[in-house]
Design a protein around this motif. Structure first.
Motif, PDB file in Angstrom:
ATOM      1  N   GLN A 170      12.610  -2.086  65.928  1.00 19.34           N
ATOM      2  CA  GLN A 170      12.444  -0.762  65.341  1.00 19.34           C
ATOM      3  C   GLN A 170      11.384   0.027  66.091  1.00 19.34           C
ATOM      4  OE1 GLN A 170      11.582  -1.363  61.185  1.00 19.34           O
ATOM      5  NE2 GLN A 170      13.596  -2.235  60.713  1.00 19.34           N
ATOM      6  N   TRP A 171      10.294  -0.649  66.431  1.00 18.01           N
ATOM      7  CA  TRP A 171       9.219   0.016  67.172  1.00 18.01           C
ATOM      8  C   TRP A 171       9.722   0.482  68.532  1.00 18.01           C
ATOM      9  CZ3 TRP A 171       6.729   0.031  71.734  1.00 18.01           C
ATOM     10  CH2 TRP A 171       5.477   0.680  71.794  1.00 18.01           C
ATOM     11  N   ASP A 172      10.477  -0.359  69.227  1.00 20.07           N
ATOM     12  CA  ASP A 172      11.021   0.005  70.539  1.00 20.07           C
ATOM     13  C   ASP A 172      11.933   1.223  70.443  1.00 20.07           C
ATOM     14  OD1 ASP A 172       9.742  -1.930  72.053  1.00 20.07           O
ATOM     15  OD2 ASP A 172      11.331  -3.416  71.772  1.00 20.07           O
ATOM     16  N   ARG A 173      12.783   1.254  69.418  1.00 22.93           N
ATOM     17  CA  ARG A 173      13.687   2.393  69.257  1.00 22.93           C
ATOM     18  C   ARG A 173      12.905   3.680  68.995  1.00 22.93           C
ATOM     19  NH1 ARG A 173      17.208  -1.538  66.697  1.00 22.93           N
ATOM     20  NH2 ARG A 173      16.271  -1.115  64.663  1.00 22.93           N
ATOM     21  N   LYS A 174      11.899   3.572  68.142  1.00 15.90           N
ATOM     22  CA  LYS A 174      11.091   4.761  67.840  1.00 15.90           C
ATOM     23  C   LYS A 174      10.309   5.210  69.070  1.00 15.90           C
ATOM     24  CE  LYS A 174       9.821   5.654  63.841  1.00 15.90           C
ATOM     25  NZ  LYS A 174       9.277   5.747  62.456  1.00 15.90           N
ATOM     26  N   HIS A 175       9.805   4.238  69.828  1.00 19.71           N
ATOM     27  CA  HIS A 175       9.066   4.576  71.048  1.00 19.71           C
ATOM     28  C   HIS A 175       9.976   5.323  72.029  1.00 19.71           C
ATOM     29  CE1 HIS A 175       6.278   4.267  74.390  1.00 19.71           C
ATOM     30  NE2 HIS A 175       7.219   3.706  75.116  1.00 19.71           N
ATOM     31  N   ASP A 176      11.217   4.845  72.195  1.00 19.49           N
ATOM     32  CA  ASP A 176      12.163   5.517  73.091  1.00 19.49           C
ATOM     33  C   ASP A 176      12.426   6.947  72.635  1.00 19.49           C
ATOM     34  OD1 ASP A 176      12.371   3.250  74.632  1.00 19.49           O
ATOM     35  OD2 ASP A 176      14.235   2.549  73.710  1.00 19.49           O
ATOM     36  N   LYS A 177      12.527   7.151  71.314  1.00 20.53           N
ATOM     37  CA  LYS A 177      12.743   8.497  70.781  1.00 20.53           C
ATOM     38  C   LYS A 177      11.535   9.391  71.044  1.00 20.53           C
ATOM     39  CE  LYS A 177      16.005   7.374  67.067  1.00 20.53           C
ATOM     40  NZ  LYS A 177      16.238   7.390  65.598  1.00 20.53           N
ATOM     41  N   ARG A 178      10.332   8.815  70.923  1.00 17.66           N
ATOM     42  CA  ARG A 178       9.108   9.585  71.178  1.00 17.66           C
ATOM     43  C   ARG A 178       9.048  10.034  72.641  1.00 17.66           C
ATOM     44  NH1 ARG A 178       4.416   8.538  68.177  1.00 17.66           N
ATOM     45  NH2 ARG A 178       3.331   7.567  69.926  1.00 17.66           N
ATOM     46  N   ILE A 179       9.413   9.133  73.534  1.00 14.26           N
ATOM     47  CA  ILE A 179       9.421   9.476  74.961  1.00 14.26           C
ATOM     48  C   ILE A 179      10.444  10.571  75.237  1.00 14.26           C
ATOM     49  CG2 ILE A 179       9.892   8.631  77.280  1.00 14.26           C
ATOM     50  CD1 ILE A 179       7.293   7.606  76.163  1.00 14.26           C
ATOM     51  N   GLU A 180      11.621  10.436  74.634  1.00  9.32           N
ATOM     52  CA  GLU A 180      12.670  11.441  74.845  1.00  9.32           C
ATOM     53  C   GLU A 180      12.257  12.787  74.256  1.00  9.32           C
ATOM     54  OE1 GLU A 180      16.067  12.954  76.435  1.00  9.32           O
ATOM     55  OE2 GLU A 180      15.144  10.982  76.756  1.00  9.32           O
ATOM     56  N   ALA A 181      11.564  12.769  73.110  1.00  8.69           N
ATOM     57  CA  ALA A 181      11.078  14.019  72.513  1.00  8.69           C
ATOM     58  C   ALA A 181      10.068  14.687  73.428  1.00  8.69           C
ATOM     59  CB  ALA A 181      10.461  13.737  71.150  1.00  8.69           C
ATOM     60  N   LEU A 182       9.162  13.895  73.973  1.00  3.95           N
ATOM     61  CA  LEU A 182       8.157  14.431  74.893  1.00  3.95           C
ATOM     62  C   LEU A 182       8.829  15.004  76.135  1.00  3.95           C
ATOM     63  CD1 LEU A 182       5.121  14.733  75.504  1.00  3.95           C
ATOM     64  CD2 LEU A 182       5.188  12.460  76.535  1.00  3.95           C
ATOM     65  N   ARG A 183       9.806  14.280  76.636  1.00  6.05           N
ATOM     66  CA  ARG A 183      10.556  14.743  77.819  1.00  6.05           C
ATOM     67  C   ARG A 183      11.265  16.071  77.537  1.00  6.05           C
ATOM     68  NH1 ARG A 183      15.888  13.820  79.210  1.00  6.05           N
ATOM     69  NH2 ARG A 183      16.374  13.941  81.434  1.00  6.05           N
ATOM     70  N   SER A 184      11.897  16.179  76.386  1.00  5.33           N
ATOM     71  CA  SER A 184      12.610  17.407  76.039  1.00  5.33           C
ATOM     72  C   SER A 184      11.657  18.583  75.902  1.00  5.33           C
ATOM     73  CB  SER A 184      13.379  17.210  74.720  1.00  5.33           C
ATOM     74  OG  SER A 184      14.397  16.256  74.865  1.00  5.33           O
ATOM     75  N   MET A 185      10.529  18.369  75.236  1.00  2.00           N
ATOM     76  CA  MET A 185       9.577  19.464  75.047  1.00  2.00           C
ATOM     77  C   MET A 185       9.043  19.948  76.395  1.00  2.00           C
ATOM     78  SD  MET A 185       6.283  19.791  72.546  1.00  2.00           S
ATOM     79  CE  MET A 185       5.243  18.640  73.443  1.00  2.00           C
ATOM     80  N   MET A 186       8.713  19.008  77.293  1.00  2.00           N
ATOM     81  CA  MET A 186       8.213  19.399  78.608  1.00  2.00           C
ATOM     82  C   MET A 186       9.290  20.152  79.400  1.00  2.00           C
ATOM     83  SD  MET A 186       5.074  18.555  78.771  1.00  2.00           S
ATOM     84  CE  MET A 186       5.059  19.034  77.038  1.00  2.00           C
ATOM     85  N   TYR A 187      10.534  19.739  79.226  1.00  2.00           N
ATOM     86  CA  TYR A 187      11.625  20.438  79.910  1.00  2.00           C
ATOM     87  C   TYR A 187      11.735  21.877  79.411  1.00  2.00           C
ATOM     88  CZ  TYR A 187      16.340  21.967  81.039  1.00  2.00           C
ATOM     89  OH  TYR A 187      17.420  22.696  81.474  1.00  2.00           O
ATOM     90  N   PHE A 188      11.752  22.060  78.098  1.00  2.00           N
ATOM     91  CA  PHE A 188      11.888  23.403  77.540  1.00  2.00           C
ATOM     92  C   PHE A 188      10.689  24.283  77.895  1.00  2.00           C
ATOM     93  CE2 PHE A 188      14.525  21.263  74.069  1.00  2.00           C
ATOM     94  CZ  PHE A 188      15.718  21.568  74.705  1.00  2.00           C
ATOM     95  N   MET A 189       9.498  23.703  77.849  1.00  2.00           N
ATOM     96  CA  MET A 189       8.292  24.483  78.133  1.00  2.00           C
ATOM     97  C   MET A 189       8.230  24.906  79.592  1.00  2.00           C
ATOM     98  SD  MET A 189       6.439  24.688  75.280  1.00  2.00           S
ATOM     99  CE  MET A 189       4.688  24.737  75.606  1.00  2.00           C
TER     100      MET A 189
END
Length: 222
Positions: A170-189
């Motif tokens: 569960q932690w690994d899945r959430k960590h992957d989502k956090r990384i993807e969220a960070l990646r998406s925000m940096m892309y949009f910004m």
């Protein structure tokens, strides 16, 4: 490393052979490498013609980026010299076999790795500039230290040791989502021009895009 030393090694040469081509003694080359004597302008021009490189490279201390760029230049020249074509075959959807000519570049993988390394080094250089700028201009308050520190913490966080196997998954899945969220925000910004995005589609990325747009955090041309 001084450019002359790096370039000679890069092209698999020796100082003795280089001295012969420049009509000088090997000790003169040694003096250049140790900076006991500067390279005369005439010899810099000769080196430039010999290696087909800018004269400025030979007498300066190379940066990591310059070393990578010189290595890539060498590999690209080697590719032109050593690449070859070979016959190959493929089968179409009807089961018919066709022959075609495939180009083989023996340096392709190394070049790909060097281009990736060059990208990394340029990013590191930019980040260093941002951090030093904040260090010596603290009143401007761009908070580069805090931002980069927090990003680094997210990227490098590791699974806690006190979790059982299911919790670790569960932690690994959430960590992957956090990384993807960070990646998406940096892309949009980072968008500085027109953005085409399906805002009706339901997904985290679309919700994030709409939120950033609603808060007027994106620089976009309407």
């Amino acid at each position: 490393m001084i450019g002359l030393e790096y370039i000679v090694k890069l092209y698999n040469g020796t100082y003795k052979k280089l001295a012969e081509k420049l009509e000088i003694t090997p000790s003169t080359v040694t003096d250049w490498l140790s900076k006991r004597r500067p390279i005369p302008r005439a010899k810099l021009e000769a080196l430039s013609k010999l290696f087909n490189l800018e004269a400025e490279y030979f007498q300066k201390e190379l940066t990591k980026i310059e070393e990578i760029e010189l290595r890539l230049d060498y590999l690209n020249r080697s590719s032109k010299r050593d690449s070859f074509e070979t016959p190959d075959y493929f089968t179409d959807t009807d089961g018919n076999e066709h022959e075609y000519t495939r180009s083989i570049d023996p340096y392709q993988e190394e070049k790909r790795m060097m281009y990736d390394e060059l990208k990394i080094e340029k990013i590191i250089l930019t980040l260093q500039g941002d951090l030093y700028h904040e260090l010596y201009n603290p009143d401007q308050g761009n908070k580069a230290y805090e931002i980069l520190g927090r990003v680094s913490n997210v990227l490098n966080e590791s699974v806690p040791n006190d979790l059982d196997a299911e919790q670790q998954l569960q932690w690994d899945r959430k960590h992957d989502k956090r990384i993807e969220a960070l990646r998406s925000m940096m892309y949009f910004m980072d968008i500085t021009g027109f953005a085409v995005w399906d805002e009706e589609e339901e997904s985290f990325h679309n919700e994030l895009f709409k939120l950033l747009k609603k808060q007027d955090l994106l620089w976009m041309k309407e």
